[in-house]
Every structure is written in C-alpha cells, then in structure tokens.
Design an enzyme around this catalytic site. Structure first.
Site, PDB file in Angstrom:
ATOM      1  N   ASP A   1      32.809  45.201  50.051  1.00 59.90           N
ATOM      2  CA  ASP A   1      32.749  45.933  48.784  1.00 59.90           C
ATOM      3  C   ASP A   1      31.282  46.125  48.418  1.00 59.90           C
ATOM      4  O   ASP A   1      30.397  45.509  49.013  1.00 59.90           O
ATOM      5  CB  ASP A   1      33.498  45.124  47.704  1.00 59.90           C
TER       6      ASP A   1
ATOM      7  N   GLU B   1      36.897  50.076  38.175  1.00 55.19           N
ATOM      8  CA  GLU B   1      35.963  48.974  38.469  1.00 55.19           C
ATOM      9  C   GLU B   1      34.987  48.757  37.326  1.00 55.19           C
ATOM     10  O   GLU B   1      34.642  47.638  36.984  1.00 55.19           O
ATOM     11  CB  GLU B   1      35.189  49.268  39.762  1.00 55.19           C
ATOM     12  N   GLU B   2      34.551  49.866  36.733  1.00 54.80           N
ATOM     13  CA  GLU B   2      33.504  49.778  35.716  1.00 54.80           C
ATOM     14  C   GLU B   2      33.994  49.124  34.418  1.00 54.80           C
ATOM     15  O   GLU B   2      33.205  48.826  33.534  1.00 54.80           O
ATOM     16  CB  GLU B   2      32.918  51.170  35.426  1.00 54.80           C
TER      17      GLU B   2
ATOM     18  N   HIS C   1      24.014  53.366  36.949  1.00 51.89           N
ATOM     19  CA  HIS C   1      24.318  53.318  35.510  1.00 51.89           C
ATOM     20  C   HIS C   1      23.217  53.957  34.662  1.00 51.89           C
ATOM     21  O   HIS C   1      23.336  53.992  33.441  1.00 51.89           O
ATOM     22  CB  HIS C   1      24.552  51.876  35.008  1.00 51.89           C
TER      23      HIS C   1
ATOM     24  N   ASP D   1      26.787  54.922  42.962  1.00 51.76           N
ATOM     25  CA  ASP D   1      27.741  53.944  42.430  1.00 51.76           C
ATOM     26  C   ASP D   1      29.009  54.654  42.002  1.00 51.76           C
ATOM     27  O   ASP D   1      29.139  55.054  40.867  1.00 51.76           O
ATOM     28  CB  ASP D   1      27.067  53.214  41.258  1.00 51.76           C
TER      29      ASP D   1
ATOM     30  N   ASP E   1      35.803  55.481  40.098  1.00 51.85           N
ATOM     31  CA  ASP E   1      35.376  55.745  38.728  1.00 51.85           C
ATOM     32  C   ASP E   1      33.862  55.610  38.601  1.00 51.85           C
ATOM     33  O   ASP E   1      33.212  54.971  39.437  1.00 51.85           O
ATOM     34  CB  ASP E   1      36.095  54.811  37.738  1.00 51.85           C
TER      35      ASP E   1
ATOM     36  N   HIS F   1      34.931  52.097  44.649  1.00 53.96           N
ATOM     37  CA  HIS F   1      35.611  52.599  43.450  1.00 53.96           C
ATOM     38  C   HIS F   1      35.289  54.068  43.186  1.00 53.96           C
ATOM     39  O   HIS F   1      34.192  54.540  43.451  1.00 53.96           O
ATOM     40  CB  HIS F   1      35.325  51.719  42.230  1.00 53.96           C
TER      41      HIS F   1
END
Ligand SMILES: [Zn+2]
Length: 513
Positions: free
Chosen positions: A227, A199-200, A483, A165, A132, A130
């Site tokens: 993934d 995705e987030e 994160h 990420d 984002d 992803h």
C-alpha cells in the site's frame, strides 16, 4: 495518506546534520556486527512502457472528482461511477480476464479485483491503492499553477489532485496488469487489487469492509500486501540528503473518545461552585498530564538496524543500542535515544500512544450555564494499548465519576509488524533497486499515521504488509503536493512506477510460500 505520517522518522544525529548533537556518546558498544543491511548487486533494468497512452489515462483520471469530504453526506456518486466506467474502458484486458467486484458498506464504491493464480496452494498477494482524493480548499485554489481537476500535461508533468495521492498507484497497477495480460501472462499466486473509496477519511466503508470480505472467504495468510506510504525522495528522512526509500512495516492504531460532563444548567447570575465547563476542563488537563510511557517499538529497532549503519559513524553505538535493544531492559544509550526523540513532537509520537484533544464544545449564550460540556480526544495507540486499556487509563487519570467516556470512533488497533528480514521484503527491495538503481538507502520504518492497509495489517492474515508509494520524487518540495497545492507527477517517473509494478509481479513468482 496523511502527510504528517511521513515525518516521523527523524532520528537524532544524521550524517549531514552538524551542530545539533554536540553531546557525544561516551559509552561504547561493540558495533562490529552493525554492518550495512543494504542489498548488494542488484542490476537496474528497463521496462518498456507505452507511456503516451498511459499518461493520457492518468490525466483523464484527474477529471473525476472522487473527493472524500469530512461531511460524509457530501459524496459524489456520479464521480465514482464515472471513474469506474473509465477504468473499465481504459483497461479492457483487465476487465475481460480479471474478476471485478464493486463493494463497500454502507456505500459500495470500492473495487476488488481477483486475478486467479495458476497454483491455488500458493499464498495470495494484494496491492492496495485508493481512488478518493482530498478536496482542494477554495482559499488555496489561486495558488495552483494549473487547474487541479483538469489533468493538464505540461512541462513534463501531469498536474492535478490525485496524481501523487493516490491515483498514480491505481493506474500504475492496472497499466502493469494490462501489459502482462497482453503478453498472455498469468500469475502463479492469486493477485488481488483493492481500490478504496474513502482512505482519506479512515477507510471504514471501503478497505475495512473488503478486509472483512476476504477474511470471510477464508484467506489464511497473504504472502505480500502493498500500500502507499512515503514516496522515494532525497531528504525524506530529515537530515539524510541521500535518496531514500522508506518501507512502512507497522502502523499505529486510531481511537477517538468523547469525554463528557452532563450536569445541570442554570442562570449565569447564580452560578454553582463548579461549572460543567470547569469540571470538564480540569479532567482534560489531568488527562494531558497523564501521558502514556515511552517505549521503543520493535519497528523502530528494525528501522535503526537498517538506517543506523548508513548514518554518522560517531553515533553508531547509539543506533546499535536501539537496534539490538531488548524490550524488557533499558540501557543508558536507549534512554538517551528516547530523551532525544522526545524533544521533537514528531519523533515523540513514535514512542508512545499519543493523546490529542481535538474538539471541545459547550455553551450557546453568555448568560446561560450549559447543562453539558463535551470534548473529543483522539489517541494513536501503540500495540497493546487496546480501547479497553486506553479507557482505563483515561478513567484513572481523570478520577471523577461525574465524567462519562464513550468510544465514538470506528477504532483500529495498532497493526502487526511486517518482517524486514522476510523474503517478501527482499522482493520489494530488489524491485526498488531494479527500477531506481542502487544510489539510494532502503530502510523499514514505523508509520505513526497510517493508510488503508492498516485494516488488513491489524489482522492475522496480513502481517506482511509493506507500505511505500512507488514513485520517485525529485525533492521534498514536490512532496508538498500530497494534500497541498500543485500536486504533480513527472511523466518519466510515472513510467517507472508502471515498470515497478510490472517487475514486482515477476519477482513475486520467486516467493516460495
Ligand atoms: Zn493516500
């Protein structure tokens, strides 16, 4: 990815943990067949990567603030468009040779690349990542040692939001493809790259839409889907110090219900016997008391079949019982396993559909009785617990006709289970060992969170979905960058990520189907 989704695999009694599990297992099970499942004899290889240029590109990628905010109106179209353009200029051969489509509903900012294979009879493979990233909260900004959106390269690391990420995977895939194209290579099977935009926040605009598109195009079965999930990290499986590569083989589902009490309001000087808030509160209490029963998911059995033989010997009868257990009967050892897992909120989530009361709203003023009260409850379903089953469960628990229940989510069911004994799993394990060597444990696991590939893996055409973030971290401290603050990636390890995708393109050639 959701960080919480990683620490789900805490078992009971690890090799390196002492004192926590005094209760020794008394019943013994024959464990002769409980032998190591680790792949022997893989030789490590070195893939030659033009690292400086690749590092510059990943560093620049960080500067595009492709943030997914919870408030979906807060969406930076310029950041995504700029990032798309940047990818185009960074990987010229990819964009000359491979078909690219910009898709998504209602907002089209996700990318689907179709790299046509030589043999149309072979099943395709798909690599997901992803674009984002999660926001950087203002409160944590001063804890960052480097600017989270500058892409600083310093002390052997690339710093910034997304380098773990998950932009590192987007770029490692594209770097590897560009290298292959430079060599004039073409895959035998068609390879899809899908890069999602949201995705987030659940992936309903990007991944889900693209899964629909590919389904409509008539793909019957993917040979391999990959993934992100857990990065390879020493200690990522709590209690095991060894370097461990966990491969997600199944993911739980997602559904949120709004539970509401709509009645009459009034003046607080003359309250009725029961208030709307009181009625709803009671309903929620009843629901929390009606937990879904525990069971051992087949993915958990696979997990312990692979991990068990690598763990403490005295507990192997217990792990063997879990690994070889049957779904229609429960042995004492399995019950013991469940009892231990249920004492920890993380491991408990592997055992049943969870109930999480996440929102509660009613009232605006101290002397006004609100006409309604609403709560939102988020469930993470096990296989079989469909929205219908869950709603029925809630109704039965609450037993109050005044309460209304409404599905307010783009719910996703629990996924299929990928087969850890398949050739596709073996290709993945072999590639991991070729790149990172044999001094690590490779094991399947059950993902209690989930990433965008759940939109594929829940469907018939993609049961063989394997999730792992192809990057080696030094320790679990680095994992906090997901994160969190000071997200950073070791430059030398990034080279190996690229090498991994380069090599798995080669290894997928060996799959028969
Ligand atoms: Zn992620």
């Amino acid at each position: 990815m959701g960080v919480a989704s990683i620490f789900l695999l805490v078992g009971c009694g690890k090799k390196s943990e002492k004192g926590n599990h005094e209760t020794q297992v008394e019943v013994t099970t024959p464990t002769e067949e409980f032998t190591s499942m680790q792949m022997p004899g893989v030789e490590q290889i070195e893939v030659d990567v033009d690292l400086d240029a690749a590092v510059e590109r990943l560093s620049k990628a960080v500067t595009y603030k492709t943030i997914s905010n919870q408030d979906r109106d807060d969406f930076d179209t310029e950041a995504f468009l700029g990032y798309h353009k940047f990818l185009e200029s960074s990987y010229p051969l990819v964009h000359k040779t491979i078909k690219k489509e910009v898709l998504g509903e209602p907002r089209p900012y996700s990318l689907l690349y179709t790299w046509e294979g030589k043999d149309p009879t072979l099943q395709p493979a798909l690599f997901y990542a992803h674009m984002d990233v999660v926001p950087v909260p203002e409160e944590s900004r001063d804890q960052w040692k480097e600017d989270p959106f500058k892409g600083v390269i310093k002390d052997g690391y690339i710093w910034g939001r997304g380098v773990l990420d998950d932009k590192n995977q987007v770029h490692a895939i594209l770097e590897a493809a560009e290298m292959k194209l430079k060599e004039g290579w073409q895959p035998s099977r068609t390879l899809y790259f899908v890069f999602g935009q949201d995705e987030e926040v659940g992936g309903s605009e990007g991944a889900k839409y693209i899964a629909d598109v590919l389904e409509k195009r008539g793909i019957e079965r993917f040979a391999y889907v990959m993934d992100e999930s857990a990065p390879i990290t020493p200690g990522i499986f709590p209690g095991i110090k060894d370097n461990t590569a966990l491969i997600g083989i199944a993911q739980k589902g997602f559904i949120s219900l709004e539970i509401a009490m709509n009645g009459e309001g009034g003046h607080s000087s003359q309250p009725p016997e029961e208030s709307n808030i009181g009625i709803l509160a009671e309903a929620i209490t009843k629901l929390e008391d009606a937990q879904f029963p525990y069971k051992i998911h087949p993915a958990v059995r696979h997990q312990y079949r692979y991990m068990g033989p690598e763990l403490e010997e005295s507990l192997q009868p217990l792990y063997a019982a879990v690994a070889f257990g049957k779904d229609d009967e429960m042995t004492d050892l399995e019950q013991k396993f469940i009892d231990e897992m249920a004492t920890n909120q993380v491991t408990r989530a592997m055992l049943h559909t969870t109930i999480a009361v996440s929102m509660f709203n009613a009232g605006i003023k101290d002397n006004v009785l609100p006409p309604s009260a609403t709560a939102v409850v988020n469930f993470r379903p096990m296989p079989g617990d469909t929205p219908e089953v869950i709603i029925e469960h809630v109704k039965k628990a609450i037993e109050d006709d005044r309460i209304t229940i409404r599905d307010i989510s783009a719910s996703t069911p629990a996924t299929n289970i990928a087969d850890p004994n398949s050739d596709a799993y073996k290709v993945l394990e072999k590639t991991i060992r070729q790149i990172w060597g044999n001094d690590l444990i490779v094991a399947p696991f059950f993902v209690i969170g989930g990433s965008d590939s759940k939109h594929f893996q829940a469907r018939d055409f993609a049961p063989d979905t394997y999730t792992i973030t192809a990057i080696q971290l030094e320790n679990t401290e680095e994992f906090k960058g997901f994160h969190g603050v000071n997200e950073r990636i070791l430059v030398d390890e990034y080279a190996k990520s690229i090498g991994f995708f380069y090599q798995i393109f080669n290894n997928l050639e060996t799959l028969k189907k």
